[in-house]
Write a protein that holds these residues in place. Sequence first.
Motif, PDB file in Angstrom:
ATOM      1  N   LEU A   1      52.708   1.863 -35.097  1.00  0.00           N
ATOM      2  CA  LEU A   1      52.202   1.373 -33.822  1.00  0.00           C
ATOM      3  C   LEU A   1      53.122   0.277 -33.307  1.00  0.00           C
ATOM      4  CD1 LEU A   1      48.343   1.144 -34.448  1.00  0.00           C
ATOM      5  CD2 LEU A   1      49.636   2.960 -33.308  1.00  0.00           C
ATOM      6  N   ALA A   2      53.455   0.343 -32.013  1.00  0.00           N
ATOM      7  CA  ALA A   2      54.377  -0.611 -31.388  1.00  0.00           C
ATOM      8  C   ALA A   2      55.745  -0.537 -32.068  1.00  0.00           C
ATOM      9  CB  ALA A   2      53.810  -2.023 -31.422  1.00  0.00           C
TER      10      ALA A   2
ATOM     11  N   ARG B   1      58.019  11.041 -43.402  1.00  0.00           N
ATOM     12  CA  ARG B   1      57.772  11.662 -42.108  1.00  0.00           C
ATOM     13  C   ARG B   1      57.086  10.624 -41.230  1.00  0.00           C
ATOM     14  NH1 ARG B   1      53.895  15.859 -42.341  1.00  0.00           N
ATOM     15  NH2 ARG B   1      53.073  14.819 -44.181  1.00  0.00           N
ATOM     16  N   THR B   2      57.527  10.508 -39.979  1.00  0.00           N
ATOM     17  CA  THR B   2      57.022   9.408 -39.177  1.00  0.00           C
ATOM     18  C   THR B   2      56.977   9.737 -37.696  1.00  0.00           C
ATOM     19  OG1 THR B   2      57.415   7.089 -38.564  1.00  0.00           O
ATOM     20  CG2 THR B   2      59.346   8.420 -39.065  1.00  0.00           C
ATOM     21  N   ILE B   3      56.018   9.122 -37.020  1.00  0.00           N
ATOM     22  CA  ILE B   3      55.926   9.150 -35.571  1.00  0.00           C
ATOM     23  C   ILE B   3      55.821   7.706 -35.095  1.00  0.00           C
ATOM     24  CG2 ILE B   3      54.459   9.737 -33.590  1.00  0.00           C
ATOM     25  CD1 ILE B   3      53.688  12.292 -34.990  1.00  0.00           C
ATOM     26  N   GLY B   4      56.576   7.362 -34.045  1.00  0.00           N
ATOM     27  CA  GLY B   4      56.492   6.041 -33.452  1.00  0.00           C
ATOM     28  C   GLY B   4      55.665   6.075 -32.176  1.00  0.00           C
ATOM     29  N   PHE B   5      54.910   5.011 -31.960  1.00  0.00           N
ATOM     30  CA  PHE B   5      53.999   4.955 -30.810  1.00  0.00           C
ATOM     31  C   PHE B   5      54.145   3.597 -30.144  1.00  0.00           C
ATOM     32  CE2 PHE B   5      49.873   4.532 -28.686  1.00  0.00           C
ATOM     33  CZ  PHE B   5      49.682   5.811 -28.175  1.00  0.00           C
ATOM     34  N   ASP B   6      54.310   3.580 -28.813  1.00  0.00           N
ATOM     35  CA  ASP B   6      54.498   2.313 -28.111  1.00  0.00           C
ATOM     36  C   ASP B   6      54.069   2.470 -26.665  1.00  0.00           C
ATOM     37  OD1 ASP B   6      56.654  -0.286 -28.939  1.00  0.00           O
ATOM     38  OD2 ASP B   6      55.738  -0.178 -26.960  1.00  0.00           O
ATOM     39  N   LEU B   7      53.580   1.373 -26.087  1.00  0.00           N
ATOM     40  CA  LEU B   7      53.185   1.376 -24.684  1.00  0.00           C
ATOM     41  C   LEU B   7      54.383   1.267 -23.745  1.00  0.00           C
ATOM     42  CD1 LEU B   7      50.980   1.231 -22.479  1.00  0.00           C
ATOM     43  CD2 LEU B   7      50.873  -1.248 -22.888  1.00  0.00           C
TER      44      LEU B   7
ATOM     45  N   GLY C   1      51.945   5.443 -25.136  1.00  0.00           N
ATOM     46  CA  GLY C   1      50.524   5.364 -24.832  1.00  0.00           C
ATOM     47  C   GLY C   1      49.928   4.065 -25.323  1.00  0.00           C
ATOM     48  N   ARG C   2      48.614   3.970 -25.239  1.00  0.00           N
ATOM     49  CA  ARG C   2      47.876   2.782 -25.677  1.00  0.00           C
ATOM     50  C   ARG C   2      47.254   3.014 -27.042  1.00  0.00           C
ATOM     51  NH1 ARG C   2      47.064  -1.046 -21.856  1.00  0.00           N
ATOM     52  NH2 ARG C   2      47.689  -0.513 -19.723  1.00  0.00           N
TER      53      ARG C   2
ATOM     54  N   PRO D   1      46.508   9.655 -29.214  1.00  0.00           N
ATOM     55  CA  PRO D   1      46.436  11.096 -28.944  1.00  0.00           C
ATOM     56  C   PRO D   1      46.704  11.945 -30.183  1.00  0.00           C
ATOM     57  CG  PRO D   1      48.578  10.285 -28.292  1.00  0.00           C
ATOM     58  CD  PRO D   1      47.815   9.096 -28.818  1.00  0.00           C
ATOM     59  N   PHE D   2      46.065  11.589 -31.296  1.00  0.00           N
ATOM     60  CA  PHE D   2      46.279  12.298 -32.551  1.00  0.00           C
ATOM     61  C   PHE D   2      44.940  12.745 -33.135  1.00  0.00           C
ATOM     62  CE2 PHE D   2      49.592   8.920 -32.309  1.00  0.00           C
ATOM     63  CZ  PHE D   2      50.682   9.750 -32.043  1.00  0.00           C
ATOM     64  N   ALA D   3      45.012  13.770 -33.961  1.00  0.00           N
ATOM     65  CA  ALA D   3      43.799  14.318 -34.572  1.00  0.00           C
ATOM     66  C   ALA D   3      43.236  13.380 -35.632  1.00  0.00           C
ATOM     67  CB  ALA D   3      44.110  15.678 -35.198  1.00  0.00           C
ATOM     68  N   GLU D   4      41.982  13.589 -35.973  1.00  0.00           N
ATOM     69  CA  GLU D   4      41.370  12.823 -37.055  1.00  0.00           C
ATOM     70  C   GLU D   4      42.085  13.102 -38.377  1.00  0.00           C
ATOM     71  OE1 GLU D   4      37.206  13.336 -37.399  1.00  0.00           O
ATOM     72  OE2 GLU D   4      36.789  12.953 -35.280  1.00  0.00           O
ATOM     73  N   ALA D   5      42.193  12.046 -39.193  1.00  0.00           N
ATOM     74  CA  ALA D   5      42.778  12.161 -40.536  1.00  0.00           C
ATOM     75  C   ALA D   5      44.171  12.790 -40.508  1.00  0.00           C
ATOM     76  CB  ALA D   5      41.842  12.952 -41.449  1.00  0.00           C
ATOM     77  N   ALA D   6      44.975  12.412 -39.515  1.00  0.00           N
ATOM     78  CA  ALA D   6      46.313  12.999 -39.378  1.00  0.00           C
ATOM     79  C   ALA D   6      47.366  12.289 -40.215  1.00  0.00           C
ATOM     80  CB  ALA D   6      46.743  12.971 -37.905  1.00  0.00           C
ATOM     81  N   PHE D   7      47.157  10.993 -40.546  1.00  0.00           N
ATOM     82  CA  PHE D   7      48.199  10.187 -41.171  1.00  0.00           C
ATOM     83  C   PHE D   7      47.747   9.609 -42.515  1.00  0.00           C
ATOM     84  CE2 PHE D   7      48.909  10.024 -36.599  1.00  0.00           C
ATOM     85  CZ  PHE D   7      50.259  10.363 -36.508  1.00  0.00           C
TER      86      PHE D   7
END
Length: 222
Positions: free
Chosen positions: A59-60, A76-82, A106-107, A112-118
């Motif tokens: 996150l961020a 394996r990774t996804i980055g998320f930022d506003l 996004g915020r 915008p991810f499924a439950e129990a994805a990470f």
Amino acid sequence: MRWLSNLWWRLIRFGFRLLYNELAFTYDWVSKIVSLGDWRCWQRAALDFLPDAAFVLELAHGTGDIQLDLHAAGYRTIGFDLSTAMGRIASRKMRKHDVVPRLVQGRAQKLPFAEAAFDAIVCTFPTPFMMQSETLTEANRVLKAGGVLIVVTNGQLERSSLIRRFLEWLYRITGQREITADVDNLRVEVVGHLRQYGFDAHWEKKPCRRSFADLIFAEKLV
């Protein structure tokens, strides 16, 4: 003098908004300066507490340094930022290192991810959004049972010097340090706050060259 205090904090918030957006290109340099060169050690502290072979949401993600660290460590990774500006910088930096960016804008209050994805979520030096109820609810939702949330909250300079005292003063007047004599009680409150959102949390400390990083390690309760 309340008006003067309100004006000051409005200016501080505006300054940070610029740093994360229009002036995002200065972020790496500013971070190095205010940490006396220990910024990357503070950031990497989060990796010491990640489970093996985890699928990690950052996150961020900022300028993308942790994304590169995670990739280099085999996660394996996804980055998320506003911030759109941070997304552009991180994408360029990752491509420069031959890493395909997996970045989402996004915020954090509505992931915008499924439950129990990470398996894990990491966040380094967040603004107050990280402890908001909406963010913690979403973090719990997208983590697997037993998944971990790791938040590097700040770095503390240890060496006693004029520049260290000056930087600590800057941290305080810009709201980057809690001005309280009872730090232990504050930490207990944070742990209690996280438990309300389904996390068993405790504090950790990571030593660096001239400083140490404070971080929260929180495991999702089953």
